[in-house]
Design an enzyme around this catalytic site. Structure first.
Site, PDB file in Angstrom:
ATOM      1  N   ARG A 158       0.822  -1.209   0.000  1.00 57.66           N
ATOM      2  CA  ARG A 158       0.000   0.000   0.000  1.00 57.66           C
ATOM      3  C   ARG A 158       0.856   1.259   0.000  1.00 57.66           C
ATOM      4  NH1 ARG A 158      -4.977  -0.459   4.274  1.00 57.66           N
ATOM      5  NH2 ARG A 158      -6.607  -0.665   2.721  1.00 57.66           N
ATOM      6  N   LYS A 173       9.823   1.050   6.699  1.00 60.38           N
ATOM      7  CA  LYS A 173      10.152   0.395   7.974  1.00 60.38           C
ATOM      8  C   LYS A 173       9.015  -0.553   8.362  1.00 60.38           C
ATOM      9  CE  LYS A 173       9.477   1.384  12.474  1.00 60.38           C
ATOM     10  NZ  LYS A 173       9.442   0.038  13.019  1.00 60.38           N
ATOM     11  N   SER A 175       7.098  -3.268  11.015  1.00 60.13           N
ATOM     12  CA  SER A 175       6.942  -3.370  12.476  1.00 60.13           C
ATOM     13  C   SER A 175       8.072  -4.243  13.036  1.00 60.13           C
ATOM     14  CB  SER A 175       5.592  -4.014  12.786  1.00 60.13           C
ATOM     15  OG  SER A 175       5.596  -4.527  14.102  1.00 60.13           O
ATOM     16  N   SER A 227      -1.082   2.616  15.346  1.00 59.73           N
ATOM     17  CA  SER A 227      -1.961   3.031  16.440  1.00 59.73           C
ATOM     18  C   SER A 227      -2.128   4.557  16.481  1.00 59.73           C
ATOM     19  CB  SER A 227      -1.370   2.554  17.761  1.00 59.73           C
ATOM     20  OG  SER A 227      -0.096   3.142  17.934  1.00 59.73           O
ATOM     21  N   GLU A 248      -3.124   6.136   8.843  1.00 60.77           N
ATOM     22  CA  GLU A 248      -4.239   5.176   8.928  1.00 60.77           C
ATOM     23  C   GLU A 248      -4.136   4.509  10.279  1.00 60.77           C
ATOM     24  OE1 GLU A 248      -3.647   2.850   5.346  1.00 60.77           O
ATOM     25  OE2 GLU A 248      -3.024   4.796   4.597  1.00 60.77           O
ATOM     26  N   CYS A 282      -7.906  -3.590  11.626  1.00 60.55           N
ATOM     27  CA  CYS A 282      -8.349  -2.240  11.995  1.00 60.55           C
ATOM     28  C   CYS A 282      -9.823  -2.010  11.733  1.00 60.55           C
ATOM     29  CB  CYS A 282      -7.525  -1.205  11.236  1.00 60.55           C
ATOM     30  SG  CYS A 282      -7.724  -1.347   9.448  1.00 60.55           S
ATOM     31  N   ASN A 283     -10.367  -2.672  10.676  1.00 62.00           N
ATOM     32  CA  ASN A 283     -11.774  -2.422  10.360  1.00 62.00           C
ATOM     33  C   ASN A 283     -12.705  -3.473  10.963  1.00 62.00           C
ATOM     34  OD1 ASN A 283     -11.286  -4.568   8.703  1.00 62.00           O
ATOM     35  ND2 ASN A 283     -11.321  -3.405   6.801  1.00 62.00           N
ATOM     36  N   HIS A 448      -9.638   3.920   1.609  1.00 66.98           N
ATOM     37  CA  HIS A 448      -9.640   3.513   3.018  1.00 66.98           C
ATOM     38  C   HIS A 448      -9.117   4.684   3.843  1.00 66.98           C
ATOM     39  CE1 HIS A 448      -9.632   0.714   6.292  1.00 66.98           C
ATOM     40  NE2 HIS A 448      -8.336   0.784   6.481  1.00 66.98           N
TER      41      HIS A 448
HETATM   42  P1  NAP Z   1       1.982   0.660  16.373  1.00 66.21           P
HETATM   43  O1  NAP Z   1       2.448   0.109  17.651  1.00 66.21           O
HETATM   44  O2  NAP Z   1       1.494   2.051  16.334  1.00 66.21           O
HETATM   45  O3  NAP Z   1       3.178   0.461  15.336  1.00 66.21           O
HETATM   46  C1  NAP Z   1       3.026   0.783  13.967  1.00 66.21           C
HETATM   47  C2  NAP Z   1       4.372   1.149  13.391  1.00 66.21           C
HETATM   48  O4  NAP Z   1       4.753   2.426  13.893  1.00 66.21           O
HETATM   49  C3  NAP Z   1       5.498   0.188  13.786  1.00 66.21           C
HETATM   50  O5  NAP Z   1       6.365   0.015  12.698  1.00 66.21           O
HETATM   51  C4  NAP Z   1       6.168   0.934  14.925  1.00 66.21           C
HETATM   52  O6  NAP Z   1       7.508   0.532  15.141  1.00 66.21           O
HETATM   53  C5  NAP Z   1       6.083   2.352  14.393  1.00 66.21           C
HETATM   54  N1  NAP Z   1       6.250   3.405  15.381  1.00 66.21           N
HETATM   55  C6  NAP Z   1       5.876   3.422  16.668  1.00 66.21           C
HETATM   56  N2  NAP Z   1       6.202   4.596  17.233  1.00 66.21           N
HETATM   57  C7  NAP Z   1       6.802   5.347  16.268  1.00 66.21           C
HETATM   58  C8  NAP Z   1       7.375   6.648  16.240  1.00 66.21           C
HETATM   59  N3  NAP Z   1       7.399   7.438  17.305  1.00 66.21           N
HETATM   60  N4  NAP Z   1       7.906   7.087  15.084  1.00 66.21           N
HETATM   61  C9  NAP Z   1       7.895   6.318  13.985  1.00 66.21           C
HETATM   62  N5  NAP Z   1       7.380   5.061  13.957  1.00 66.21           N
HETATM   63  C10 NAP Z   1       6.827   4.587  15.092  1.00 66.21           C
HETATM   64  O7  NAP Z   1       0.810  -0.219  15.748  1.00 66.21           O
HETATM   65  P2  NAP Z   1       0.735  -1.802  15.634  1.00 66.21           P
HETATM   66  O8  NAP Z   1       0.547  -2.319  17.031  1.00 66.21           O
HETATM   67  O9  NAP Z   1       1.844  -2.313  14.800  1.00 66.21           O
HETATM   68  O10 NAP Z   1      -0.602  -2.001  14.780  1.00 66.21           O
HETATM   69  C11 NAP Z   1      -1.865  -2.048  15.352  1.00 66.21           C
HETATM   70  C12 NAP Z   1      -2.580  -0.724  15.179  1.00 66.21           C
HETATM   71  O11 NAP Z   1      -2.596  -0.370  13.805  1.00 66.21           O
HETATM   72  C13 NAP Z   1      -4.033  -0.810  15.588  1.00 66.21           C
HETATM   73  O12 NAP Z   1      -4.389   0.340  16.304  1.00 66.21           O
HETATM   74  C14 NAP Z   1      -4.769  -0.870  14.265  1.00 66.21           C
HETATM   75  O13 NAP Z   1      -6.098  -0.413  14.317  1.00 66.21           O
HETATM   76  C15 NAP Z   1      -3.904  -0.018  13.412  1.00 66.21           C
HETATM   77  N6  NAP Z   1      -4.111  -0.328  11.996  1.00 66.21           N
HETATM   78  C16 NAP Z   1      -4.797   0.564  11.220  1.00 66.21           C
HETATM   79  C17 NAP Z   1      -5.050   0.281   9.888  1.00 66.21           C
HETATM   80  C18 NAP Z   1      -5.809   1.247   9.016  1.00 66.21           C
HETATM   81  O14 NAP Z   1      -5.811   1.051   7.803  1.00 66.21           O
HETATM   82  N7  NAP Z   1      -6.439   2.272   9.572  1.00 66.21           N
HETATM   83  C19 NAP Z   1      -4.588  -0.916   9.337  1.00 66.21           C
HETATM   84  C20 NAP Z   1      -3.876  -1.791  10.144  1.00 66.21           C
HETATM   85  C21 NAP Z   1      -3.643  -1.487  11.475  1.00 66.21           C
HETATM   86  P3  NAP Z   1       7.819  -0.648  16.200  1.00 66.21           P
HETATM   87  O15 NAP Z   1       7.174  -1.870  15.672  1.00 66.21           O
HETATM   88  O16 NAP Z   1       9.288  -0.712  16.232  1.00 66.21           O
HETATM   89  O17 NAP Z   1       7.213  -0.200  17.494  1.00 66.21           O
END
Ligand code: NAP
Length: 478
Positions: A158, A173, A175, A227, A248, A282-283, A448
């Site tokens: 995407r 980058k 996760s 998140s 997103e 997420c959805n 989306h």
């Molecule tokens: P996350 O903890 O926010 O991590 C997402 C990405 O952001 C990871 O690569 C993380 O790195 C990175 N990150 C964290 N803090 C950062 C910072 N300060 N600067 C730059 N990058 C940073 O989310 P997740 O737990 O992987 O995914 C779950 C969340 O994603 C849920 O809330 C879900 O609803 C949401 N989501 C939304 C969609 C959508 O289309 N709206 C789709 C899928 C998921 P690290 O892994 O190293 O921490």
């Protein structure tokens, strides 16, 4: 045990930090890979390579750039089993769903390749004689893509596909929980003859490498899927350079079940939306509002369906409906939320605990909670697990009001046979997506995008493509 390296400027290389991230298989608990725990120097090196490569990449005819996307699609198809197995190992997605993710990702590259000859600028009428006003759509430059762990391969596409098609370069980058599929993709890209620096794949913690990528003045746009908390930090880190962000983020999707609904259809769609990938989408259906006139009948059907959901080894054939949560932290978060809901008065109708029979893995039972109310945390905060809380409402107006009483605004659904209610739901629900009489899941040709804390900007389709382009207007006197 697999060992991965950063992919920068068309070459695999050691991380400057020499530090590693251990990647765990959430089903077996085994460490299956070491990925680089990159640092600020890695971020800078990848951005420099991307910045250097971008002008000549943008100078290629768009059809030639699209050719690389088609090659990526084909490379994914040629390696579909290896990629799906890698995905299942790193995040316990059941193998059938992992295969779907790989196949849809290949299609996604082809889909955006198809936009090559379709996106256009505009000719605008001038107020002056002998003047043309031309609006060009031009690449942004260097894109930073930051991915979550739940759809690590698809979300990678995407971000990569529209960036490269429109003439930007990318630093991506993954996760820290799921870098494996991204690095397997980097190995495939390495074989395609893509100019060095156009697509760079680097792993490291969000708080260090991720933050450095966002803060750099070289970065033209940050696209994050993750998140709300990560989105908030990225907004703060991108503020000094006013860097464009496309975010997103999380959701808290309401499902409205009307008294005139086909209840069997509603139950099937809501359960499917809640348990797919163990509720970590997420959805996903995150809360249900059912009209009191059909609440008893609906709850009886829903209880039966939730208690029939199967879970187990993600490689088992035929697949169970779901497997484990992605890591210990997610499991503990779900447990704590259910415990709190119980103290607030929720009734556990199905599940509500870890399954004792599973000897390994971060399992949580498919769970149904009745007797919930709007003020409970479980109704207000994203669960991201296989837990479905239900609120009984007196009528459709109350269901609409409670659905909108929420800080998130990603997806929503309504189950009804009334045209009036369908149309009111579409007009009155304040969410980026509304599904009518079907499960929650978007299409690549849609858009989306979340409202409120669910995000800024969006992905997919024509509008997702435009996120990756900036306008440039020329006033030409002759
Ligand atoms: P996350 O903890 O926010 O991590 C997402 C990405 O952001 C990871 O690569 C993380 O790195 C990175 N990150 C964290 N803090 C950062 C910072 N300060 N600067 C730059 N990058 C940073 O989310 P997740 O737990 O992987 O995914 C779950 C969340 O994603 C849920 O809330 C879900 O609803 C949401 N989501 C939304 C969609 C959508 O289309 N709206 C789709 C899928 C998921 P690290 O892994 O190293 O921490």
């Amino acid at each position: 045990m697999k060992t991965y390296q950063q992919y920068i400027d068309g070459k695999f290389c050691e991380s400057h930090s020499k530090d590693i991230i251990e990647v765990e298989n959430p089903y077996t608990g085994e460490i299956i890979a070491h990925a680089p725990n990159g640092d600020v120097e890695d971020a800078e090196k990848a951005l420099e390579a991307a910045e250097k490569a971008q002008p000549s990449w943008a100078a290629l005819p768009v059809a030639e750039r699209a050719g690389y996307l088609k090659k990526m699609a084909q490379a994914i198809r040629d390696n579909r089993k290896m990629l799906a197995d890698t995905l299942t190992e790193e995040q316990a997605k059941v193998s059938g769903l992992a295969q779907v993710e790989i196949d849809v990702t290949a299609e996604y590259f082809d889909y955006y390749a198809g936009w090559a000859r379709k996106y256009e600028g505009e000719v605008i009428q001038s107020d002056r004689p002998k003047e043309n006003i031309l609006l060009y759509r031009q690449p942004i430059g260097v894109i930073v893509g930051i991915c979550p762990w739940n759809f690590p391969f698809f979300v990678m596409a995407r971000k990569v596909a529209p960036s490269l098609l429109t003439g930007s370069s990318i630093v991506l980058k993954p996760s820290s929980d799921t870098p494996n599929t991204t690095f397997e993709f980097a190995k495939l890209v390495d074989q395609l003859g893509l100019p060095g620096g156009v697509a760079n794949f680097v792993s490291g913690r969000g708080s260090t490498l991720g933050s450095a990528l966002v803060k750099s003045p070289k970065t033209g746009m940050v696209t994050l899927t993750g998140s709300v908390e990560a989105g908030q930090r990225i907004i703060a880190d991108s503020a000094p350079n006013i860097t464009k962000t496309s975010l997103e983020l999380g959701g808290k999707a309401p499902c409205i079940v009307c008294k005139d609904a086909d209840l069997d259809l509603a139950v099937k769609a809501i359960v499917a939306s809640r348990v797919i990938f163990s509720g970590q989408v997420c959805n996903c259906a995150e809360r249900v509002y059912v009209e009191s006139a059909v609440a008893d009948e609906f709850m009886a059907k829903l209880t039966k369906a939730m208690s029939e959901v199967t879970y187990g080894d993600p490689f088992k054939d035929p697949n169970p409906d779901m497997s484990t949560q992605v890591n210990k932290g997610q499991l503990e978060k779900i447990e704590a939320m259910v415990a709190k809901a119980k103290t607030e008065g929720a009734e556990v109708l199905v599940g509500g605990e870890r399954p004792a029979e599973m000897k390994t893995g971060y399992f949580y039972k498919p769970t149904l909670l009745g007797n919930c109310s709007q003020d409970m945390e479980i109704i207000r905060k994203e669960i991201f697990g296989p837990v479905l809380p239900v609120v009984t409402v007196s009528d459709f107006d109350e269901a609409l009001a409670l659905s909108n009483d929420c800080e998130y605004g990603l997806t929503s659904s309504v189950f009804t046979t009334s045209i009036e209610k369908m149309m009111r739901a579409i007009n009155e629900l304040k969410f980026g997506e509304t599904y009518v009489n079907r499960e929650h899941f978007e299409a690549m040709q849609g858009f989306h995008a979340g409202w409120r804390k669910s995000g800024i900007g969006g992905a997919d389709g024509k509008h997702g493509l435009y996120e990756y382009l900036q306008t440039h207007v020329a006033y030409i006197q002759y």
